[in-house]
Scaffold this motif. Structure first.
Motif, PDB file in Angstrom:
ATOM      1  N   MET A   1       9.569 -11.341  -6.159  1.00 19.69           N
ATOM      2  CA  MET A   1      10.974 -11.330  -5.626  1.00 19.69           C
ATOM      3  C   MET A   1      11.347 -13.000  -5.120  1.00 19.69           C
ATOM      4  SD  MET A   1      13.067 -10.253  -3.648  1.00 19.69           S
ATOM      5  CE  MET A   1      13.164  -8.762  -3.382  1.00 19.69           C
ATOM      6  N   ALA A   2      12.883 -13.312  -4.764  1.00 19.20           N
ATOM      7  CA  ALA A   2      13.094 -14.846  -5.251  1.00 19.20           C
ATOM      8  C   ALA A   2      12.469 -15.179  -3.986  1.00 19.20           C
ATOM      9  CB  ALA A   2      14.546 -15.136  -5.211  1.00 19.20           C
ATOM     10  N   HIS A   3      12.183 -16.640  -3.564  1.00 19.83           N
ATOM     11  CA  HIS A   3      11.929 -16.706  -2.232  1.00 19.83           C
ATOM     12  C   HIS A   3      12.827 -17.388  -1.698  1.00 19.83           C
ATOM     13  CE1 HIS A   3       8.418 -17.064  -5.144  1.00 19.83           C
ATOM     14  NE2 HIS A   3       7.615 -17.060  -3.598  1.00 19.83           N
ATOM     15  N   ASN A   4      14.071 -17.297  -2.083  1.00 23.95           N
ATOM     16  CA  ASN A   4      15.296 -17.999  -0.637  1.00 23.95           C
ATOM     17  C   ASN A   4      16.394 -17.266  -0.620  1.00 23.95           C
ATOM     18  OD1 ASN A   4      16.703 -19.609  -1.894  1.00 23.95           O
ATOM     19  ND2 ASN A   4      15.013 -20.313  -2.311  1.00 23.95           N
ATOM     20  N   ARG A  37      20.080 -22.939 -13.309  1.00 26.25           N
ATOM     21  CA  ARG A  37      19.027 -22.319 -11.467  1.00 26.25           C
ATOM     22  C   ARG A  37      18.595 -20.920 -11.979  1.00 26.25           C
ATOM     23  NH1 ARG A  37      21.263 -24.164  -6.552  1.00 26.25           N
ATOM     24  NH2 ARG A  37      19.691 -22.348  -5.863  1.00 26.25           N
ATOM     25  N   VAL A  38      19.103 -20.225 -12.896  1.00 26.91           N
ATOM     26  CA  VAL A  38      19.115 -19.335 -12.972  1.00 26.91           C
ATOM     27  C   VAL A  38      17.710 -19.416 -13.784  1.00 26.91           C
ATOM     28  CG1 VAL A  38      19.644 -17.031 -14.710  1.00 26.91           C
ATOM     29  CG2 VAL A  38      21.383 -18.287 -13.310  1.00 26.91           C
ATOM     30  N   ALA A  39      17.455 -19.736 -14.909  1.00 30.51           N
ATOM     31  CA  ALA A  39      16.518 -19.575 -15.891  1.00 30.51           C
ATOM     32  C   ALA A  39      15.182 -20.181 -15.002  1.00 30.51           C
ATOM     33  CB  ALA A  39      16.538 -21.108 -16.802  1.00 30.51           C
ATOM     34  N   ARG A  40      15.646 -21.148 -13.698  1.00 36.22           N
ATOM     35  CA  ARG A  40      14.443 -21.361 -13.048  1.00 36.22           C
ATOM     36  C   ARG A  40      14.184 -20.090 -11.972  1.00 36.22           C
ATOM     37  NH1 ARG A  40      15.479 -26.210  -8.253  1.00 36.22           N
ATOM     38  NH2 ARG A  40      16.465 -23.593  -7.710  1.00 36.22           N
ATOM     39  N   LEU A  41      14.819 -19.229 -11.803  1.00 33.45           N
ATOM     40  CA  LEU A  41      14.045 -18.578 -10.960  1.00 33.45           C
ATOM     41  C   LEU A  41      13.781 -17.279 -11.539  1.00 33.45           C
ATOM     42  CD1 LEU A  41      14.396 -16.497  -8.497  1.00 33.45           C
ATOM     43  CD2 LEU A  41      17.046 -15.449  -9.571  1.00 33.45           C
ATOM     44  N   GLU A  42      14.201 -16.997 -13.330  1.00 34.31           N
ATOM     45  CA  GLU A  42      13.794 -16.160 -14.190  1.00 34.31           C
ATOM     46  C   GLU A  42      11.884 -16.358 -14.421  1.00 34.31           C
ATOM     47  OE1 GLU A  42      16.905 -13.789 -16.400  1.00 34.31           O
ATOM     48  OE2 GLU A  42      16.607 -16.087 -17.782  1.00 34.31           O
ATOM     49  N   LYS A  43      12.192 -18.310 -14.216  1.00 34.62           N
ATOM     50  CA  LYS A  43      10.275 -18.663 -14.878  1.00 34.62           C
ATOM     51  C   LYS A  43       9.421 -18.204 -13.295  1.00 34.62           C
ATOM     52  CE  LYS A  43       7.640 -23.104 -15.476  1.00 34.62           C
ATOM     53  NZ  LYS A  43       8.379 -24.193 -16.412  1.00 34.62           N
ATOM     54  N   THR A  44       9.796 -18.821 -11.603  1.00 37.71           N
ATOM     55  CA  THR A  44       9.547 -18.303 -11.065  1.00 37.71           C
ATOM     56  C   THR A  44       9.046 -16.844 -10.533  1.00 37.71           C
ATOM     57  OG1 THR A  44      10.611 -20.084  -9.779  1.00 37.71           O
ATOM     58  CG2 THR A  44       9.487 -18.445  -8.168  1.00 37.71           C
ATOM     59  N   LEU A  45      10.518 -15.924 -11.169  1.00 37.66           N
ATOM     60  CA  LEU A  45      10.072 -14.833 -10.926  1.00 37.66           C
ATOM     61  C   LEU A  45       8.480 -13.771 -11.898  1.00 37.66           C
ATOM     62  CD1 LEU A  45      12.720 -12.806  -9.637  1.00 37.66           C
ATOM     63  CD2 LEU A  45      11.101 -13.362  -8.460  1.00 37.66           C
ATOM     64  N   GLN A  46       9.043 -14.738 -13.555  1.00 35.61           N
ATOM     65  CA  GLN A  46       7.950 -14.216 -14.142  1.00 35.61           C
ATOM     66  C   GLN A  46       8.484 -12.871 -15.109  1.00 35.61           C
ATOM     67  OE1 GLN A  46       3.500 -14.387 -13.147  1.00 35.61           O
ATOM     68  NE2 GLN A  46       3.645 -16.726 -13.621  1.00 35.61           N
ATOM     69  N   LEU A  59      22.564  -7.340 -17.282  1.00 34.10           N
ATOM     70  CA  LEU A  59      21.058  -7.077 -16.081  1.00 34.10           C
ATOM     71  C   LEU A  59      20.019  -6.195 -16.912  1.00 34.10           C
ATOM     72  CD1 LEU A  59      22.365  -6.378 -12.666  1.00 34.10           C
ATOM     73  CD2 LEU A  59      21.492  -8.268 -13.511  1.00 34.10           C
ATOM     74  N   THR A  60      18.333  -6.738 -16.815  1.00 33.44           N
ATOM     75  CA  THR A  60      17.827  -6.277 -17.413  1.00 33.44           C
ATOM     76  C   THR A  60      17.161  -5.238 -16.289  1.00 33.44           C
ATOM     77  OG1 THR A  60      16.342  -7.879 -16.832  1.00 33.44           O
ATOM     78  CG2 THR A  60      16.478  -8.477 -19.121  1.00 33.44           C
ATOM     79  N   GLU A  61      16.351  -4.263 -16.418  1.00 32.08           N
ATOM     80  CA  GLU A  61      16.250  -2.893 -15.864  1.00 32.08           C
ATOM     81  C   GLU A  61      15.362  -4.604 -14.536  1.00 32.08           C
ATOM     82  OE1 GLU A  61      12.635   0.163 -15.807  1.00 32.08           O
ATOM     83  OE2 GLU A  61      12.979  -0.551 -17.424  1.00 32.08           O
ATOM     84  N   ALA A  62      14.107  -5.597 -14.711  1.00 36.59           N
ATOM     85  CA  ALA A  62      13.939  -5.856 -13.282  1.00 36.59           C
ATOM     86  C   ALA A  62      15.344  -6.734 -12.813  1.00 36.59           C
ATOM     87  CB  ALA A  62      13.304  -6.919 -14.050  1.00 36.59           C
TER      88      ALA A  62
END
Length: 298
Positions: A1-4, A37-46, A59-62
């Motif tokens: 889940m995103a952190h902010n 920012r989107v790429a960073r979010l995807e990297k954070t959530l893996q 959107l993907t399933e995730a």
């Protein structure tokens, strides 16, 4: 889940607009920055949240799962903001209204000016477009429509009825054949909507007259009023617009008239938002009073 919340806010905009450019316009962010920012979010959530293609961002399933959670967070954030805002006597912050251009041009300016005068820290944005707004994509906080939508998670409240009649400029009428009956309209130029750009059947006024040819047409009510004012022909106008068109008068009022209504349309999730509810009440009350005041002058 995103952190902010800011990450979720950006994610939701891209998910709803299905493109970086569209989301960038909503957020007032450069699309390249938004993409990072989107790429960073995807990297954070893996996990991948979008499938990118020339057609846009799907959107993907995730991504679908995250959107469901993000919308819950969005509702909570909007409710929390509302509760903080209504602790003060005055409304604050920004509220965006979507409206058909007739209402936006001839009614909302004076109604919203009064609301802002009573709430000096409130910012109101009026988006005048000849179409239906998508509240689910948060194009506006609320919208005014000329019919009550039946689809979507929306709450619809009738605001007021309004009247429409045929009208023409004094100069046009003085130069053309007299108009005593509806049958006489065949000898006159008509002003109206562009037929294939009528987005709501309630706007197809000339269908009531048999769908005659329309030599001068626009998708905008205010443009139609100005066409009539400049001697372009005879058209169906809102009674509340006549005060903005000197030299234009109603004709055949005993033989033709239409009644339509304005509806306030809100997203179902905003019912508990006290700030938006207070504004909606002020807006509806103001519109009803203004339509009644102007129509009483005719």
């Amino acid at each position: 889940m995103a952190h902010n919340w800011d990450d979720l806010r950006l994610f939701l905009a891209v998910a709803r607009e299905q493109s970086l450019s569209g989301a960038g316009k909503v957020l007032r962010l450069d699309p390249a920055t938004l993409g990072r920012r989107v790429a960073r979010l995807e990297k954070t959530l893996q996990v991948g949240l979008f499938v990118k293609s020339p057609q846009g961002y799907a959107l993907t399933e995730a991504g679908v799962q995250l959107m469901e959670r993000a919308e819950v967070a969005e509702r909570a954030m909007r409710l929390a903001t509302s509760e903080v805002a209504v602790e003060s006597e005055h409304l604050t912050g920004q509220i965006r209204i979507g409206a058909p251009d007739g209402c936006a041009n001839f009614l909302l300016p004076q109604v919203c000016a009064q609301i802002v005068a009573n709430n000096p820290d409130l910012d109101i944005q009026i988006v005048a477009l000849p179409r239906i707004f998508n509240l689910s994509r948060r194009e506006a906080d609320m919208a005014i429509g000329v019919s009550a939508p039946t689809a979507g998670r929306l709450v619809v409240q009738k605001i007021t009825d309004y009247q429409l009649h045929l009208a023409a400029s004094e100069t046009y009428l003085a130069a053309r054949a007299p108009v005593h009956h509806l049958a006489d309209l065949k000898d006159h130029r008509l002003v109206g909507y562009i037929p294939d750009m009528i987005f709501d059947r309630e706007l197809d006024y000339l269908a009531e007259l048999g769908g005659a040819r329309v030599p001068m047409a626009s998708n905008s009510v205010s443009v139609q009023v100005n066409m009539i004012r400049q001697g372009g022909g005879i058209g169906v106008v809102h009674d509340f617009s006549l005060g903005f068109a000197p030299g234009v008068r109603r004709i055949l009022t005993d033989k033709f008239g239409l009644k339509r209504a304005f509806y306030l349309i809100r997203h179902e999730d905003d019912q508990r938002n006290l700030r938006l509810s207070r504004f909606a009440h002020a807006l509806s009350t103001g519109l009803r009073a203004e339509v009644a005041r102007i129509e009483a002058l005719n």
